[in-house]
Write a protein that holds these residues in place. Structure first.
Motif, PDB file in Angstrom:
ATOM      1  N   ALA A  55     -56.993  63.082 -78.784  1.00  0.00           N
ATOM      2  CA  ALA A  55     -56.259  64.351 -78.786  1.00  0.00           C
ATOM      3  C   ALA A  55     -57.211  65.539 -78.927  1.00  0.00           C
ATOM      4  O   ALA A  55     -57.023  66.567 -78.274  1.00  0.00           O
ATOM      5  N   PHE A  90     -55.962  73.499 -84.710  1.00  0.00           N
ATOM      6  CA  PHE A  90     -55.906  72.038 -84.571  1.00  0.00           C
ATOM      7  C   PHE A  90     -57.309  71.460 -84.425  1.00  0.00           C
ATOM      8  O   PHE A  90     -57.676  70.510 -85.121  1.00  0.00           O
ATOM      9  N   GLU A  94     -59.340  69.055 -86.988  1.00  0.00           N
ATOM     10  CA  GLU A  94     -59.781  67.733 -86.528  1.00  0.00           C
ATOM     11  C   GLU A  94     -61.263  67.526 -86.814  1.00  0.00           C
ATOM     12  O   GLU A  94     -61.699  66.410 -87.076  1.00  0.00           O
ATOM     13  N   ARG A 149     -48.892  69.744 -86.761  1.00  0.00           N
ATOM     14  CA  ARG A 149     -50.060  68.905 -86.448  1.00  0.00           C
ATOM     15  C   ARG A 149     -49.619  67.643 -85.697  1.00  0.00           C
ATOM     16  O   ARG A 149     -50.194  67.279 -84.671  1.00  0.00           O
ATOM     17  N   THR A 152     -48.423  68.607 -82.174  1.00  0.00           N
ATOM     18  CA  THR A 152     -49.563  68.965 -81.322  1.00  0.00           C
ATOM     19  C   THR A 152     -50.296  67.703 -80.887  1.00  0.00           C
ATOM     20  O   THR A 152     -50.640  67.547 -79.709  1.00  0.00           O
ATOM     21  N   ARG A 153     -50.525  66.805 -81.825  1.00  0.00           N
ATOM     22  CA  ARG A 153     -51.198  65.543 -81.489  1.00  0.00           C
ATOM     23  C   ARG A 153     -50.380  64.753 -80.465  1.00  0.00           C
ATOM     24  O   ARG A 153     -50.906  64.230 -79.486  1.00  0.00           O
ATOM     25  N   GLN A 154     -49.077  64.687 -80.678  1.00  0.00           N
ATOM     26  CA  GLN A 154     -48.202  63.958 -79.752  1.00  0.00           C
ATOM     27  C   GLN A 154     -48.268  64.576 -78.354  1.00  0.00           C
ATOM     28  O   GLN A 154     -48.367  63.865 -77.360  1.00  0.00           O
ATOM     29  N   GLU A 157     -51.809  63.855 -76.853  1.00  0.00           N
ATOM     30  CA  GLU A 157     -51.945  62.447 -76.485  1.00  0.00           C
ATOM     31  C   GLU A 157     -51.042  62.089 -75.307  1.00  0.00           C
ATOM     32  O   GLU A 157     -51.361  61.189 -74.535  1.00  0.00           O
TER      33      GLU A 157
END
Length: 178
Positions: A55, A90, A94, A149, A152-154, A157
């Motif tokens: 991601a 983000f 990370e 978070r 955003t990751r979903q 990805e």
């Protein structure tokens, strides 16, 4: 090898020893081949998972693309401070870095007053969280809410198949106009 794997391996070895009567050697060889094949498959799966673009890498690609558009077109036409701030915070989180509001202003590419307005809106919506800076009372630290978070990751990805498909294609040379 963790404790559970050792126990399973010990039990497996005991079964091989118990079966070592008649045909024990053949069974032993067959079971070893199965174990070796399973280990090879596990290794392939692990290697494939490690090759996947994460991601953070996808976010960095998007952020670089957003920065690049302002070099070709008038940056005001494509200003989207909320999106730029979201990606910036983000990616910084990370990487394990804290995000000061001033860094978020600069990353947004808009004037400070506009950035402050957008940050305040994102905080009031619960997407960003603001905390006092531990050593400088003039500054605040920003972070994404857990829900933001995760979302955003979903989202990033979810773009992995597209990015990987594009990365696997051979480069296409641009056509020149004669």
């Amino acid at each position: 090898m963790d404790r559970g794997e050792r126990i399973m391996s010990d039990r497996y070895d005991e079964r091989i020893e118990d079966a070592s009567g008649a045909n024990g050697g053949a069974i032993d060889d067959h079971l070893r081949r199965i174990r070796d094949e399973l280990a090879a498959v596990e290794s392939l799966v692990r290697d494939e998972q490690e090759k996947q673009i994460g991601a953070a890498e996808i976010g960095a690609i998007l952020r670089a693309g957003r920065a690049g558009i302002g070099k070709v077109f008038n940056p005001d036409l494509f200003a989207d401070p909320a999106f730029d701030m979201l990606l910036f915070v983000f990616l910084e989180e990370e990487a394990g870095r804290s995000v000061e509001t001033s860094a978020c202003y600069r990353a947004s590419g808009v004037p400070r007053t506009t950035a402050v307005r957008w940050i305040n809106m994102l905080v009031s919506m619960g997407m960003f969280q603001s905390a006092p800076h531990p050593t400088d009372r003039r500054l605040a630290l920003l972070s994404l809410s857990e829900e933001t978070r995760a979302s955003t990751r979903q989202w990033l990805e979810g773009m992995r198949p597209l990015v990987e498909r594009m990365a696997a294609r051979p480069a296409i040379a641009p056509k020149t106009v004669a």
